[in-house]
Motif scaffolding. Structure first.
Motif, PDB file in Angstrom:
ATOM      1  N   ASN A  12      -7.820   6.007   4.396  1.00  0.00           N
ATOM      2  CA  ASN A  12      -7.242   5.434   5.611  1.00  0.00           C
ATOM      3  C   ASN A  12      -7.207   3.922   5.456  1.00  0.00           C
ATOM      4  OD1 ASN A  12      -6.945   7.867   7.131  1.00  0.00           O
ATOM      5  ND2 ASN A  12      -9.138   7.831   7.504  1.00  0.00           N
ATOM      6  N   ILE A  13      -6.056   3.346   5.750  1.00  0.00           N
ATOM      7  CA  ILE A  13      -5.895   1.899   5.655  1.00  0.00           C
ATOM      8  C   ILE A  13      -5.354   1.396   6.993  1.00  0.00           C
ATOM      9  CG2 ILE A  13      -4.771  -0.013   4.451  1.00  0.00           C
ATOM     10  CD1 ILE A  13      -4.545   1.884   2.003  1.00  0.00           C
ATOM     11  N   LEU A  14      -6.131   0.557   7.646  1.00  0.00           N
ATOM     12  CA  LEU A  14      -5.727  -0.059   8.914  1.00  0.00           C
ATOM     13  C   LEU A  14      -5.451  -1.530   8.644  1.00  0.00           C
ATOM     14  CD1 LEU A  14      -5.384  -0.050  12.014  1.00  0.00           C
ATOM     15  CD2 LEU A  14      -7.839  -0.545  12.159  1.00  0.00           C
ATOM     16  N   TYR A  27       0.817  -1.220   0.000  1.00  0.00           N
ATOM     17  CA  TYR A  27       0.000   0.000   0.000  1.00  0.00           C
ATOM     18  C   TYR A  27       0.848   1.266   0.000  1.00  0.00           C
ATOM     19  CZ  TYR A  27      -4.415  -2.425   0.137  1.00  0.00           C
ATOM     20  OH  TYR A  27      -5.504  -3.200  -0.204  1.00  0.00           O
ATOM     21  N   GLU A  28       1.996   1.256   0.670  1.00  0.00           N
ATOM     22  CA  GLU A  28       2.868   2.430   0.619  1.00  0.00           C
ATOM     23  C   GLU A  28       3.392   2.652  -0.799  1.00  0.00           C
ATOM     24  OE1 GLU A  28       4.533   2.769   5.185  1.00  0.00           O
ATOM     25  OE2 GLU A  28       5.655   1.494   3.784  1.00  0.00           O
ATOM     26  N   SER A  45       1.491   7.821   9.192  1.00  0.00           N
ATOM     27  CA  SER A  45       1.833   6.407   9.116  1.00  0.00           C
ATOM     28  C   SER A  45       2.281   5.970  10.508  1.00  0.00           C
ATOM     29  CB  SER A  45       2.967   6.196   8.107  1.00  0.00           C
ATOM     30  OG  SER A  45       3.369   4.858   8.088  1.00  0.00           O
ATOM     31  N   GLU A  46       1.488   5.108  11.128  1.00  0.00           N
ATOM     32  CA  GLU A  46       1.802   4.601  12.464  1.00  0.00           C
ATOM     33  C   GLU A  46       1.890   3.084  12.393  1.00  0.00           C
ATOM     34  OE1 GLU A  46      -1.134   6.026  15.228  1.00  0.00           O
ATOM     35  OE2 GLU A  46      -1.150   8.006  14.281  1.00  0.00           O
ATOM     36  N   LYS A  47       2.955   2.553  12.956  1.00  0.00           N
ATOM     37  CA  LYS A  47       3.158   1.107  12.904  1.00  0.00           C
ATOM     38  C   LYS A  47       3.514   0.574  14.282  1.00  0.00           C
ATOM     39  CE  LYS A  47       4.797   1.708   8.246  1.00  0.00           C
ATOM     40  NZ  LYS A  47       5.966   1.955   7.442  1.00  0.00           N
ATOM     41  N   ASN A  48       2.898  -0.558  14.626  1.00  0.00           N
ATOM     42  CA  ASN A  48       3.208  -1.292  15.848  1.00  0.00           C
ATOM     43  C   ASN A  48       3.479  -2.725  15.409  1.00  0.00           C
ATOM     44  OD1 ASN A  48       3.306  -2.655  18.250  1.00  0.00           O
ATOM     45  ND2 ASN A  48       1.128  -2.452  18.701  1.00  0.00           N
ATOM     46  N   LEU A  49       4.739  -3.109  15.435  1.00  0.00           N
ATOM     47  CA  LEU A  49       5.095  -4.436  14.936  1.00  0.00           C
ATOM     48  C   LEU A  49       5.658  -5.312  16.056  1.00  0.00           C
ATOM     49  CD1 LEU A  49       6.652  -3.286  11.545  1.00  0.00           C
ATOM     50  CD2 LEU A  49       4.332  -4.106  11.983  1.00  0.00           C
ATOM     51  N   SER A  90       0.181  -3.990  13.884  1.00  0.00           N
ATOM     52  CA  SER A  90      -0.814  -3.140  13.231  1.00  0.00           C
ATOM     53  C   SER A  90      -0.110  -1.978  12.544  1.00  0.00           C
ATOM     54  CB  SER A  90      -1.831  -2.606  14.243  1.00  0.00           C
ATOM     55  OG  SER A  90      -1.212  -1.698  15.130  1.00  0.00           O
ATOM     56  N   ALA A  91      -0.801  -1.429  11.577  1.00  0.00           N
ATOM     57  CA  ALA A  91      -0.331  -0.230  10.890  1.00  0.00           C
ATOM     58  C   ALA A  91      -1.552   0.584  10.510  1.00  0.00           C
ATOM     59  CB  ALA A  91       0.465  -0.598   9.645  1.00  0.00           C
ATOM     60  N   ASN A  92      -1.436   1.883  10.677  1.00  0.00           N
ATOM     61  CA  ASN A  92      -2.503   2.804  10.278  1.00  0.00           C
ATOM     62  C   ASN A  92      -1.877   3.767   9.285  1.00  0.00           C
ATOM     63  OD1 ASN A  92      -4.700   4.412   9.982  1.00  0.00           O
ATOM     64  ND2 ASN A  92      -4.959   4.861  12.152  1.00  0.00           N
ATOM     65  N   LEU A  93      -2.250   3.632   8.024  1.00  0.00           N
ATOM     66  CA  LEU A  93      -1.702   4.453   6.949  1.00  0.00           C
ATOM     67  C   LEU A  93      -2.783   5.412   6.469  1.00  0.00           C
ATOM     68  CD1 LEU A  93      -0.128   1.506   4.908  1.00  0.00           C
ATOM     69  CD2 LEU A  93       0.951   2.838   6.732  1.00  0.00           C
ATOM     70  N   SER A  94      -2.436   6.679   6.360  1.00  0.00           N
ATOM     71  CA  SER A  94      -3.397   7.672   5.872  1.00  0.00           C
ATOM     72  C   SER A  94      -2.776   8.416   4.702  1.00  0.00           C
ATOM     73  CB  SER A  94      -3.760   8.665   6.972  1.00  0.00           C
ATOM     74  OG  SER A  94      -4.459   8.022   7.995  1.00  0.00           O
TER      75      SER A  94
END
Length: 173
Positions: free
Chosen positions: A135-137, A98-99, A112-116, A122-126
């Motif tokens: 918005n992609i979660l 998606y990026e 762009s927030e990522k918790n790996l 999880s990742a929250n891409l806007s």
């Protein structure tokens, strides 16, 4: 995200206004205005709701879990569309897809927030393009399939924005 919060604020403000009218005019009939945005389509599993953009890919989709769209009650335009699907791909592959896709299609990354972590990723891409918010979660628990949620929100037209701002100004609390 701010547009979603703005719409939520409008509904809360209208609720307060309606409650105040009911409280002050217990003997009168209260007319509740129709909301500006109404759900128009909700799909069965494995189907996209009306208005989901054909140019937004569902990367290695296994099954569509849910999908809906909202239409502006006054203009008839679809204001937002949502879809959630599962994928057997690992979260990192989905994030990278998606990026790269967004960059190639001219979308600007707004956050762009990522918790790996090991157990939950999880990742929250806007992204934003021509006033459209995407918005992609992406979520993944351990070895379970990944879940991808996409919210595609059309821009609020200037006239609509002014009408909503006027409604807020006229609310007496």
């Amino acid at each position: 995200m701010t547009q979603i919060l703005f719409v939520v604020f409008i509904f809360i403000a209208l609720g307060i206004l309606i409650f105040k009218n009911i409280k002050n005019n217990t003997n009168e009939i209260v007319k509740i205005p129709a909301p500006d945005y109404l759900p128009v389509s909700s799909s069965n599993k494995n189907e996209l709701a009306e208005g989901f953009p054909k140019d937004v890919p569902l990367f290695k989709k296994e099954i569509i879990l849910s999908s809906y769209s909202y239409k502006n009650n006054k203009t008839g335009d679809i204001s937002e569309v949502f879809a959630a699907f599962s994928s057997k791909e690992q979260i990192n592959s989905i994030i990278n897809f998606y990026e790269d896709w967004a960059e190639n299609e001219g979308w600007q990354t707004s956050s762009s927030e990522k918790n790996l972590s090991e157990n939950y990723k999880s990742a929250n891409l806007s992204f934003i393009k021509n006033g459209i918010v995407l918005n992609i979660l992406i979520e993944q628990n351990r070895e379970e399939p990944s879940k991808v949620s996409i919210l595609y929100k059309n821009p609020i037209k200037e006239e609509e924005k002014k009408n909503l701002e006027n409604k807020i100004k006229n609310i007496k609390i």
